[in-house]
Design a protein around this motif. Structure first.
Motif, PDB file in Angstrom:
ATOM      1  N   VAL A   1     -72.652 -32.399  35.679  1.00  0.00           N
ATOM      2  CA  VAL A   1     -73.044 -31.110  35.115  1.00  0.00           C
ATOM      3  C   VAL A   1     -74.553 -30.906  35.235  1.00  0.00           C
ATOM      4  O   VAL A   1     -75.021 -29.820  35.590  1.00  0.00           O
TER       5      VAL A   1
ATOM      6  N   ASN B   1     -72.036 -31.542  24.171  1.00  0.00           N
ATOM      7  CA  ASN B   1     -71.086 -30.511  23.758  1.00  0.00           C
ATOM      8  C   ASN B   1     -69.793 -30.565  24.578  1.00  0.00           C
ATOM      9  O   ASN B   1     -69.637 -31.407  25.468  1.00  0.00           O
ATOM     10  N   ARG B   2     -68.901 -29.667  24.302  1.00  0.00           N
ATOM     11  CA  ARG B   2     -67.579 -29.670  24.939  1.00  0.00           C
ATOM     12  C   ARG B   2     -67.651 -29.389  26.443  1.00  0.00           C
ATOM     13  O   ARG B   2     -66.691 -29.659  27.169  1.00  0.00           O
ATOM     14  N   ASN B   3     -68.775 -28.840  26.901  1.00  0.00           N
ATOM     15  CA  ASN B   3     -68.951 -28.553  28.324  1.00  0.00           C
ATOM     16  C   ASN B   3     -69.669 -29.685  29.058  1.00  0.00           C
ATOM     17  O   ASN B   3     -70.144 -29.498  30.178  1.00  0.00           O
ATOM     18  N   ASN B   4     -69.756 -30.843  28.407  1.00  0.00           N
ATOM     19  CA  ASN B   4     -70.436 -32.014  28.967  1.00  0.00           C
ATOM     20  C   ASN B   4     -71.920 -31.760  29.210  1.00  0.00           C
ATOM     21  O   ASN B   4     -72.523 -32.329  30.135  1.00  0.00           O
ATOM     22  N   GLU B   5     -72.525 -30.906  28.383  1.00  0.00           N
ATOM     23  CA  GLU B   5     -73.956 -30.634  28.443  1.00  0.00           C
ATOM     24  C   GLU B   5     -74.666 -31.398  27.332  1.00  0.00           C
ATOM     25  O   GLU B   5     -74.209 -31.400  26.184  1.00  0.00           O
TER      26      GLU B   5
ATOM     27  N   ASP C   1     -69.266 -37.225  34.207  1.00  0.00           N
ATOM     28  CA  ASP C   1     -69.147 -35.783  34.014  1.00  0.00           C
ATOM     29  C   ASP C   1     -70.469 -35.174  33.556  1.00  0.00           C
ATOM     30  O   ASP C   1     -70.841 -34.072  33.987  1.00  0.00           O
TER      31      ASP C   1
END
Length: 223
Positions: free
Chosen positions: A13, A187-191, A9
Motif C-alpha cells: 500500500v 487502519n482497515r485499508n492497511n495504511e 500488504d
C-alpha cells in the motif's frame, strides 16, 4: 492474522501512495526535565518530487537554549541529474565500499535475523474497526540484537552531532540500559496511521553522574 502477510500488504500500500503527508513530534527529557522538542509538518509528492516541510525545534540543555523555526519547499524530481549525479554516484560507491568492509555475509545475515526475530516478537491486536495495533519491545529480542541496536544508536548520535550540532543528541544516543517500545496503528485499508516510539535508559557521565533519559516520538500520517 498472519504477520508476514500483514507487513507485505502494508508495504504494498505504501508503494502505491503518491503523496505522503503528516506530522512528527518528538521530545527528550533528562530527569523529567524537557531538554529537546521538535514539531514537523511535511508533505512529499512522489510523482513530481515536490517536498514541503515546516519545522520548529527547541533545545534547553546544560545552559544552552536554542529555538528555531523554518519552512522549506523544494523539488527532488531531477536531483540526480547534471552536477548532482556525480556526487550521488560517489556517495553510493562509498556506501557500497563501506558495506563490503563492515557487513559482508555475516552482516546481512544479522539483519535478516533481526527482521525475523522482530516479526516473531511482534504483538498484534485486531481492533473493532478492523484495524490492527502492533507493538514491539526490545526486551523480547536476543542480546546480540540488542547490542546491534545500541551500536546503531551510538553511530547515529555521532552522525547527527556532526550534521546538526545539536548539543544533546550525541550524549542521548550514548544511553545505556535502554528500553524501546514501538507501537504502530494500521487502519482497515492497511495504511499506517500512527507510529509511537518510546525510549528510556540511563545516561552515565564521566563524573559518575547518572541521569534518567526519556525520548518520545509520534508520527501521524494523513491519507
Amino acid at each position: 492474522m498472519n504477520k508476514i502477510k500483514l507487513m507485505y500488504d502494508v508495504v504494498k500500500v505504501l508503494k502505491e501512495k503518491e503523496v505522503f503527508r503528516g506530522t512528527l513530534k518528538a521530545e527528550a527529557r533528562r530527569d523529567q526535565v524537557k531538554v529537546f522538542h521538535l514539531e514537523k509538518e511535511f508533505e512529499k509528492n512522489t510523482l513530481n518530487g515536490q517536498v514541503k516541510s515546516k519545522i520548529s525545534t527547541e533545545v534547553d540543555y546544560e545552559g544552552k537554549k536554542v529555538k528555531h523555526e523554518s519552512s522549506t519547499e523544494f523539488n527532488m524530481e531531477n536531483c540526480c541529474e547534471g552536477s548532482h549525479h556525480g556526487f550521488m554516484k560517489h556517495i553510493q560507491q562509498q556506501h557500497q565500499l563501506h558495506s563490503r568492509k563492515c557487513c559482508g555475509v555475516k552482516g546481512k545475515l544479522s539483519r535478516i535475523a533481526f527482521v525475523l526475530n522482530t516479526l516473531n516478537n511482534m504483538e498484534m491486536d485486531e481492533q473493532e474497526d478492523k484495524g490492527v495495533a502492533l507493538s514491539i519491545n526490545i526486551n523480547g529480542l536476543p542480546q546480540d540484537l540488542k547490542d546491534m541496536i545500541q551500536q546503531k544508536m551510538q553511530h547515529k548520535g555521532l552522525q547527527e552531532d556532526r550534521e546538526s550540532h545539536c548539543c544533546c543528541m550525541e550524549e542521548f544516543c550514548q544511553t545505556e540500559d535502554i528500553n524501546i517500545d514501538i507501537k504502530v496503528q494500521i487502519n482497515r485499508n492497511n495504511e499506517i496511521q500512527k507510529v509511537l516510539l518510546v525510549v528510556s535508559g540511563k545516561q552515565k557521565k564521566e563524573s559518575d553522574e547518572i541521569h534518567d533519559i526519556n525520548l518520545e516520538a509520534e508520527l501521524n500520517l494523513t491519507w
